[in-house]
Write a protein that holds these residues in place. Structure first.
Motif, PDB file in Angstrom:
ATOM      1  N   MET A   1       0.930  -1.254  -0.047  1.00 37.81           N
ATOM      2  CA  MET A   1      -0.006   0.051   0.147  1.00 37.81           C
ATOM      3  C   MET A   1       0.924   1.225  -0.090  1.00 37.81           C
ATOM      4  O   MET A   1       1.757   1.383   0.926  1.00 37.81           O
ATOM      5  N   LEU A   2       0.805   2.274  -1.134  1.00 42.08           N
ATOM      6  CA  LEU A   2       1.732   3.146  -1.252  1.00 42.08           C
ATOM      7  C   LEU A   2       1.061   4.401  -0.728  1.00 42.08           C
ATOM      8  O   LEU A   2       0.016   4.568  -1.001  1.00 42.08           O
ATOM      9  N   GLY A   3       1.809   5.509  -0.753  1.00 43.06           N
ATOM     10  CA  GLY A   3       1.284   6.903  -0.319  1.00 43.06           C
ATOM     11  C   GLY A   3       0.277   6.841   0.536  1.00 43.06           C
ATOM     12  O   GLY A   3       0.425   6.356   1.805  1.00 43.06           O
ATOM     13  N   SER A   4      -0.521   7.730   0.347  1.00 39.17           N
ATOM     14  CA  SER A   4      -1.835   7.944   1.229  1.00 39.17           C
ATOM     15  C   SER A   4      -3.011   7.152   0.856  1.00 39.17           C
ATOM     16  O   SER A   4      -4.192   7.316   1.672  1.00 39.17           O
ATOM     17  N   GLY A   5      -2.841   6.293  -0.037  1.00 42.21           N
ATOM     18  CA  GLY A   5      -3.902   5.113  -0.008  1.00 42.21           C
ATOM     19  C   GLY A   5      -4.182   4.959  -1.515  1.00 42.21           C
ATOM     20  O   GLY A   5      -3.708   5.527  -2.434  1.00 42.21           O
ATOM     21  N   ARG A   6      -4.859   3.841  -1.753  1.00 40.34           N
ATOM     22  CA  ARG A   6      -5.126   3.460  -3.253  1.00 40.34           C
ATOM     23  C   ARG A   6      -6.092   4.417  -3.845  1.00 40.34           C
ATOM     24  O   ARG A   6      -7.123   4.668  -2.828  1.00 40.34           O
ATOM     25  N   VAL A   7      -6.157   4.763  -5.087  1.00 41.34           N
ATOM     26  CA  VAL A   7      -7.108   5.400  -5.674  1.00 41.34           C
ATOM     27  C   VAL A   7      -8.345   4.581  -6.082  1.00 41.34           C
ATOM     28  O   VAL A   7      -9.517   5.226  -6.007  1.00 41.34           O
ATOM     29  N   PHE A   8      -8.173   3.412  -6.011  1.00 44.89           N
ATOM     30  CA  PHE A   8      -9.304   2.474  -6.188  1.00 44.89           C
ATOM     31  C   PHE A   8      -9.483   1.453  -4.887  1.00 44.89           C
ATOM     32  O   PHE A   8      -8.933   0.535  -5.137  1.00 44.89           O
ATOM     33  N   PRO A   9     -10.172   1.841  -3.781  1.00 43.74           N
ATOM     34  CA  PRO A   9     -10.218   0.724  -2.700  1.00 43.74           C
ATOM     35  C   PRO A   9     -11.151   0.000  -3.063  1.00 43.74           C
ATOM     36  O   PRO A   9     -12.047  -0.478  -1.978  1.00 43.74           O
ATOM     37  N   ILE A  10     -10.968  -1.050  -3.896  1.00 40.39           N
ATOM     38  CA  ILE A  10     -11.785  -2.007  -4.330  1.00 40.39           C
ATOM     39  C   ILE A  10     -10.773  -3.339  -4.283  1.00 40.39           C
ATOM     40  O   ILE A  10      -9.685  -3.289  -4.770  1.00 40.39           O
ATOM     41  N   SER A  11     -11.632  -4.703  -3.977  1.00 39.77           N
ATOM     42  CA  SER A  11     -10.814  -5.844  -4.008  1.00 39.77           C
ATOM     43  C   SER A  11     -10.799  -6.223  -5.469  1.00 39.77           C
ATOM     44  O   SER A  11     -11.524  -5.982  -6.396  1.00 39.77           O
ATOM     45  N   GLU A  12      -9.603  -6.912  -5.818  1.00 30.83           N
ATOM     46  CA  GLU A  12      -9.508  -7.563  -7.286  1.00 30.83           C
ATOM     47  C   GLU A  12     -10.914  -8.568  -7.440  1.00 30.83           C
ATOM     48  O   GLU A  12     -11.096  -8.721  -8.577  1.00 30.83           O
ATOM     49  N   GLU A  13     -11.423  -9.235  -6.510  1.00 26.71           N
ATOM     50  CA  GLU A  13     -12.385 -10.158  -6.893  1.00 26.71           C
ATOM     51  C   GLU A  13     -13.384  -9.551  -7.271  1.00 26.71           C
ATOM     52  O   GLU A  13     -14.418 -10.017  -8.008  1.00 26.71           O
ATOM     53  N   ALA A  14     -13.546  -8.317  -6.718  1.00 30.44           N
ATOM     54  CA  ALA A  14     -14.909  -7.696  -7.199  1.00 30.44           C
ATOM     55  C   ALA A  14     -15.050  -7.258  -8.440  1.00 30.44           C
ATOM     56  O   ALA A  14     -16.146  -7.133  -9.036  1.00 30.44           O
ATOM     57  N   ILE A  15     -14.041  -7.084  -9.251  1.00 28.67           N
ATOM     58  CA  ILE A  15     -13.888  -6.459 -10.559  1.00 28.67           C
ATOM     59  C   ILE A  15     -13.502  -7.603 -11.661  1.00 28.67           C
ATOM     60  O   ILE A  15     -13.674  -7.309 -12.690  1.00 28.67           O
ATOM     61  N   THR A  16     -12.786  -8.462 -11.107  1.00 29.27           N
ATOM     62  CA  THR A  16     -12.331  -9.801 -11.964  1.00 29.27           C
ATOM     63  C   THR A  16     -13.559 -10.507 -12.567  1.00 29.27           C
ATOM     64  O   THR A  16     -14.564 -11.078 -12.094  1.00 29.27           O
ATOM     65  N   CYS A  17     -13.451 -10.936 -13.927  1.00 24.12           N
ATOM     66  CA  CYS A  17     -14.240 -11.908 -14.727  1.00 24.12           C
ATOM     67  C   CYS A  17     -13.622 -12.941 -15.356  1.00 24.12           C
ATOM     68  O   CYS A  17     -12.616 -12.507 -15.953  1.00 24.12           O
ATOM     69  N   ARG A  18     -14.112 -14.010 -15.756  1.00 27.71           N
ATOM     70  CA  ARG A  18     -13.513 -14.905 -16.557  1.00 27.71           C
ATOM     71  C   ARG A  18     -13.816 -14.395 -17.935  1.00 27.71           C
ATOM     72  O   ARG A  18     -14.943 -14.084 -18.073  1.00 27.71           O
ATOM     73  N   PRO A  19     -12.846 -14.636 -19.029  1.00 25.75           N
ATOM     74  CA  PRO A  19     -13.130 -14.277 -20.140  1.00 25.75           C
ATOM     75  C   PRO A  19     -14.238 -14.878 -20.844  1.00 25.75           C
ATOM     76  O   PRO A  19     -14.324 -16.165 -20.681  1.00 25.75           O
ATOM     77  N   PHE A  20     -14.943 -14.213 -21.901  1.00 28.63           N
ATOM     78  CA  PHE A  20     -16.100 -14.825 -22.705  1.00 28.63           C
ATOM     79  C   PHE A  20     -16.083 -14.228 -24.014  1.00 28.63           C
ATOM     80  O   PHE A  20     -15.831 -13.021 -24.233  1.00 28.63           O
ATOM     81  N   PRO A  21     -16.712 -15.034 -24.979  1.00 25.06           N
ATOM     82  CA  PRO A  21     -16.901 -14.471 -26.358  1.00 25.06           C
ATOM     83  C   PRO A  21     -17.768 -13.192 -26.100  1.00 25.06           C
ATOM     84  O   PRO A  21     -18.857 -13.407 -25.560  1.00 25.06           O
ATOM     85  N   LEU A  22     -17.376 -12.339 -26.807  1.00 24.65           N
ATOM     86  CA  LEU A  22     -18.265 -11.102 -26.513  1.00 24.65           C
ATOM     87  C   LEU A  22     -19.488 -11.271 -27.602  1.00 24.65           C
ATOM     88  O   LEU A  22     -19.423 -11.558 -28.748  1.00 24.65           O
ATOM     89  N   PRO A  23     -20.612 -10.966 -27.215  1.00 24.96           N
ATOM     90  CA  PRO A  23     -21.960 -10.842 -27.904  1.00 24.96           C
ATOM     91  C   PRO A  23     -21.835  -9.854 -29.001  1.00 24.96           C
ATOM     92  O   PRO A  23     -21.244  -8.746 -28.699  1.00 24.96           O
ATOM     93  N   PRO A  24     -22.355 -10.002 -30.298  1.00 21.32           N
ATOM     94  CA  PRO A  24     -22.051  -9.041 -31.242  1.00 21.32           C
ATOM     95  C   PRO A  24     -22.882  -8.042 -31.034  1.00 21.32           C
ATOM     96  O   PRO A  24     -22.486  -6.780 -31.799  1.00 21.32           O
TER      97      PRO A  24
ATOM     98  N   VAL B   1      -6.441   0.251 -24.263  1.00 19.68           N
ATOM     99  CA  VAL B   1      -7.275  -0.690 -23.786  1.00 19.68           C
ATOM    100  C   VAL B   1      -8.374  -0.904 -24.842  1.00 19.68           C
ATOM    101  O   VAL B   1      -8.853   0.034 -25.762  1.00 19.68           O
ATOM    102  N   LYS B   2      -9.216  -2.096 -24.823  1.00 17.91           N
ATOM    103  CA  LYS B   2     -10.378  -2.218 -25.617  1.00 17.91           C
ATOM    104  C   LYS B   2     -11.519  -2.558 -24.430  1.00 17.91           C
ATOM    105  O   LYS B   2     -11.403  -3.381 -23.658  1.00 17.91           O
ATOM    106  N   LEU B   3     -12.662  -1.779 -24.612  1.00 17.82           N
ATOM    107  CA  LEU B   3     -13.680  -1.999 -23.732  1.00 17.82           C
ATOM    108  C   LEU B   3     -15.100  -2.359 -24.432  1.00 17.82           C
ATOM    109  O   LEU B   3     -15.107  -1.991 -25.818  1.00 17.82           O
ATOM    110  N   ALA B   4     -15.529  -3.142 -23.717  1.00 18.43           N
ATOM    111  CA  ALA B   4     -16.906  -3.745 -24.566  1.00 18.43           C
ATOM    112  C   ALA B   4     -18.086  -3.493 -23.486  1.00 18.43           C
ATOM    113  O   ALA B   4     -18.017  -3.620 -22.531  1.00 18.43           O
ATOM    114  N   TRP B   5     -18.888  -2.979 -23.886  1.00 23.16           N
ATOM    115  CA  TRP B   5     -19.953  -2.349 -23.182  1.00 23.16           C
ATOM    116  C   TRP B   5     -21.443  -2.958 -23.556  1.00 23.16           C
ATOM    117  O   TRP B   5     -22.046  -2.973 -24.528  1.00 23.16           O
ATOM    118  N   ASP B   6     -21.886  -3.852 -22.414  1.00 30.12           N
ATOM    119  CA  ASP B   6     -23.139  -4.316 -22.596  1.00 30.12           C
ATOM    120  C   ASP B   6     -24.361  -3.127 -22.032  1.00 30.12           C
ATOM    121  O   ASP B   6     -24.593  -2.695 -20.883  1.00 30.12           O
TER     122      ASP B   6
END
Length: 252
Positions: A42-65, A84-89
């Motif tokens: 933990m660096l400085g005065s705190g993380r920019v995103f105080p979020i656990s990795e588990e909360a934002i991680t997902c298994r890759p999947f084929p993107l719907p068209p 980065v490439k972003l896909a928006w549902d």
């Protein structure tokens, strides 16, 4: 004298029963678990995103068209250029980070060759790219702006630099949008994107200000999310069926 840094996790404390270790970890705030249990600094005065990795991680999947996609770029030389490439549902308003790239001291030709396949074929690129305001600067040799150099390499950069929907391109506003999405389950990252998570773990503040080091992929993500309104579904091999009605649509 040789110095060695050794990281130990709570799982190395084998004298503590496994069920007790799990209970200890569960007792920490979610955003501190990597630091306290797994040895992530933990660096400085705190993380920019105080979020656990588990909360934002997902298994890759084929993107719907029908997922709308957009690329985000952050330019550099001494510090890396990142993308980065972003896909928006759009139905559930969830943004997925599905690709990332980072490389230093390389030309637009090299970078474009690496990320161009994200947006279709050599003959037709459908992926729109958001880019930062500093890419308006012109090269002293060619006279072309950095944005135009990437256009010449076949990337479909938006007509102007990324801005928030309400205007402006403030960094803090973009960070707050990313954080709000993380907190509400509306920003997910494919689990295999190791470089993305490396920056996520170390992205921090000092004296309340974001430290602008090792943040290139984070910046590219922020720039892409700022421009989500210009995301579009894949149309590989298809040409537009109507004439563009304005300058912005011409690059889409």
């Amino acid at each position: 004298m040789t110095k060695v840094v050794v990281f130990l996790t709570i799982d190395d404390a084998e004298h503590i029963p496994a069920e007790h270790r799990a209970a200890i970890v569960a007792g920490y705030p979610a955003h501190e678990r990597e630091a306290r249990a797994m040895g992530v600094p933990m660096l400085g005065s705190g993380r920019v995103f105080p979020i656990s990795e588990e909360a934002i991680t997902c298994r890759p999947f084929p993107l719907p068209p029908f997922y709308a996609c957009i690329g985000g770029l952050d330019f550099g030389w001494d510090h890396p250029t990142a993308a980065v490439k972003l896909a928006w549902d759009r139905d559930d308003d969830i943004v997925y980070v599905v690709e990332c790239y980072r490389e230093r001291e390389a030309t637009p030709t090299v970078h474009a060759a690496e990320i161009r396949p994200w947006g279709g074929t050599a003959s037709y690129q459908w992926l729109p790219w958001a880019w930062p305001h500093d890419a308006h600067q012109h090269d002293k040799g060619s006279g072309a702006s950095l944005a135009d150099q990437y256009r010449r390499e076949g990337l479909r950069l938006l007509a102007t630099h990324a801005t928030h929907e309400a205007g402006g391109f403030g960094i803090e506003a973009g960070i707050m949008e990313m954080l709000a999405r993380m907190e509400t389950g509306r920003l997910k990252v494919f689990a295999h994107l190791k470089a993305w998570f490396e920056e996520f773990r170390l992205y921090h503040r000092k004296d309340g200000r974001v430290v602008k080091e090792n943040d290139d992929i984070m910046s590219a993500t922020r720039i892409g999310i700022m421009s989500l309104r210009f995301a579009k579904p894949p149309s590989v091999g298809r040409r537009p069926t109507h004439r563009p009605t304005n300058r912005l649509e011409q690059v889409l």
